[in-house]
Design a protein around this motif. Structure first.
Motif, PDB file in Angstrom:
ATOM      1  N   THR A 116      -5.236  51.418 -10.729  1.00 47.80           N
ATOM      2  CA  THR A 116      -5.136  52.087 -12.170  1.00 47.80           C
ATOM      3  C   THR A 116      -5.640  50.750 -12.948  1.00 47.80           C
ATOM      4  O   THR A 116      -5.509  49.429 -12.539  1.00 47.80           O
ATOM      5  CB  THR A 116      -4.156  52.574 -12.559  1.00 47.80           C
ATOM      6  N   ARG A 117      -5.740  50.983 -14.268  1.00 44.91           N
ATOM      7  CA  ARG A 117      -5.949  49.832 -15.197  1.00 44.91           C
ATOM      8  C   ARG A 117      -4.916  48.794 -15.118  1.00 44.91           C
ATOM      9  O   ARG A 117      -4.812  47.510 -15.109  1.00 44.91           O
ATOM     10  CB  ARG A 117      -6.269  50.188 -16.599  1.00 44.91           C
ATOM     11  N   ALA A 118      -3.800  49.457 -15.191  1.00 47.04           N
ATOM     12  CA  ALA A 118      -2.324  48.671 -15.193  1.00 47.04           C
ATOM     13  C   ALA A 118      -2.275  47.957 -13.847  1.00 47.04           C
ATOM     14  O   ALA A 118      -1.598  46.703 -13.925  1.00 47.04           O
ATOM     15  CB  ALA A 118      -1.116  49.557 -15.608  1.00 47.04           C
ATOM     16  N   MET A 119      -2.611  48.406 -12.774  1.00 46.80           N
ATOM     17  CA  MET A 119      -2.383  47.637 -11.625  1.00 46.80           C
ATOM     18  C   MET A 119      -3.371  46.311 -11.648  1.00 46.80           C
ATOM     19  O   MET A 119      -2.985  45.420 -11.214  1.00 46.80           O
ATOM     20  CB  MET A 119      -2.936  48.706 -10.363  1.00 46.80           C
ATOM     21  N   GLY A 146      -9.174  52.471  -3.079  1.00 47.05           N
ATOM     22  CA  GLY A 146     -10.167  52.105  -4.156  1.00 47.05           C
ATOM     23  C   GLY A 146      -9.652  52.221  -5.633  1.00 47.05           C
ATOM     24  O   GLY A 146      -8.579  52.282  -5.919  1.00 47.05           O
ATOM     25  N   ASN A 147     -10.456  52.574  -6.498  1.00 47.19           N
ATOM     26  CA  ASN A 147     -10.468  52.806  -7.950  1.00 47.19           C
ATOM     27  C   ASN A 147      -9.653  54.255  -8.037  1.00 47.19           C
ATOM     28  O   ASN A 147     -10.279  55.443  -7.348  1.00 47.19           O
ATOM     29  CB  ASN A 147     -11.754  52.598  -8.780  1.00 47.19           C
ATOM     30  N   ASP A 148      -8.854  54.516  -8.941  1.00 45.34           N
ATOM     31  CA  ASP A 148      -8.291  55.812  -9.249  1.00 45.34           C
ATOM     32  C   ASP A 148      -9.565  56.423 -10.045  1.00 45.34           C
ATOM     33  O   ASP A 148      -9.645  56.103 -11.196  1.00 45.34           O
ATOM     34  CB  ASP A 148      -6.982  55.599  -9.948  1.00 45.34           C
ATOM     35  N   LEU A 149     -10.072  57.549  -9.526  1.00 44.74           N
ATOM     36  CA  LEU A 149     -11.171  58.043 -10.148  1.00 44.74           C
ATOM     37  C   LEU A 149     -10.882  59.177 -11.368  1.00 44.74           C
ATOM     38  O   LEU A 149     -11.651  58.868 -12.306  1.00 44.74           O
ATOM     39  CB  LEU A 149     -12.012  59.230  -9.290  1.00 44.74           C
ATOM     40  N   ALA A 150      -9.625  59.462 -11.554  1.00 45.36           N
ATOM     41  CA  ALA A 150      -9.121  60.154 -12.661  1.00 45.36           C
ATOM     42  C   ALA A 150      -9.182  58.955 -13.675  1.00 45.36           C
ATOM     43  O   ALA A 150      -9.404  59.413 -14.959  1.00 45.36           O
ATOM     44  CB  ALA A 150      -7.862  60.730 -12.485  1.00 45.36           C
ATOM     45  N   ASN A 198      -2.481  53.796  -2.792  1.00 43.70           N
ATOM     46  CA  ASN A 198      -2.909  52.707  -3.386  1.00 43.70           C
ATOM     47  C   ASN A 198      -4.114  52.684  -4.174  1.00 43.70           C
ATOM     48  O   ASN A 198      -4.698  51.510  -4.469  1.00 43.70           O
ATOM     49  CB  ASN A 198      -2.757  51.404  -2.646  1.00 43.70           C
ATOM     50  N   ALA A 199      -4.709  53.665  -4.684  1.00 46.96           N
ATOM     51  CA  ALA A 199      -5.841  53.495  -5.577  1.00 46.96           C
ATOM     52  C   ALA A 199      -5.594  52.943  -6.911  1.00 46.96           C
ATOM     53  O   ALA A 199      -4.323  53.199  -7.437  1.00 46.96           O
ATOM     54  CB  ALA A 199      -6.221  55.103  -6.040  1.00 46.96           C
TER      55      ALA A 199
END
Length: 248
Positions: A28-31, A63-67, A25-26
């Motif tokens: 993304t911008r879309a999430m 957390g945030n998706d680092l990619a 559940n990292a």
């Protein structure tokens, strides 16, 4: 909208479920955008009396998706999706609950500071490794955490990245209750109970409890500017490269 955010409506409760199991559940911008839209919908719908955040077994949010954030760093600044979500969360008039099981990392922890009730399982772990990544706190956590738990414990969490278990998180004030099993069911039951109460009275009471949010919104924006600058720092770039090397 995002395929990784599931929205459910039942019993006066709007459930926002993060559902990206392969990435724990990292976000993304879309999430972020999908969750912002869900909060706005809940605020506008008379049938909804409470918002409930939920994740998956063993992973509330990593957390945030680092990619995704590496791509963001190349363009400079943070996308409007992140700011929009944090403002919507901080300004929500209707009660916001969360049901947590397992990992709650970074924003997975700091979003809980905005919730009116948080249920967590004993195996839940709360951690904010911002500094380890060469970054700084976000979501207004640098303001809220010291108020909740005192400056020393806030430093342990936000600067030292110390993991907090569910019992310590409850002691610190951002977990309300520890639930042995079926945290989703318990969360929905609690959310339904508050949704059944006189709606306007509940919202007015929340507004009185939360008070003026101008200072919180100002801190969120200040943190975003600092965080955005840190994304392109040498420390952050080195930490990100080390992270992806370990993943590889």
């Amino acid at each position: 909208m995002s395929e990784h955010i599931e929205i459910g409506r039942a019993d006066g409760v709007l459930t926002i479920r993060m559902n990206r199991p392969d990435k724990k559940n990292a976000l993304t911008r879309a999430m972020y955008e999908a969750m912002t839209g869900a909060i706005a919908a809940a605020e506008a719908e008379d049938a909804i009396g409470c918002i409930l955040f939920a994740g998956l077994p063993g992973a509330f949010c990593a957390g945030n998706d680092l990619a995704d954030f590496m791509e963001i760093a190349k363009g400079g600044g943070l996308p409007t999706e992140v700011r929009g979500f944090l403002h919507a969360l901080a300004c929500a008039e209707k009660p916001v609950f969360a049901a947590v099981d397992g990992l709650a990392i970074g924003i997975g922890t700091t979003l809980l500071f905005h919730c009116d009730l948080v249920l967590a399982t004993p195996r839940s772990e709360f951690r904010t490794p911002f500094v380890d990544l060469g970054l700084t706190p976000e979501a207004g956590s640098s303001l809220i955490a010291p108020r909740l738990m005192g400056s020393q414990r806030a430093f342990q969490m936000l600067a030292m990245g110390r993991p907090f278990d569910a019992a310590f998180a409850r002691e610190c004030g951002f977990v309300t209750e520890i639930v042995e099993e079926d945290v989703d069911g318990s969360g929905h039951k609690a959310a339904r109970a508050v949704a059944d109460k006189p709606r306007e009275a509940v919202m007015l009471t929340k507004r009185l409890i939360r008070g003026d949010r101008a200072d919180l919104l100002a801190r969120i924006d200040e943190e975003i500017e600092i965080f955005a600058g840190r994304l392109t720092s040498k420390e952050a770039m080195a930490a990100f490269q080390a992270f992806f090397s370990r993943k590889g």
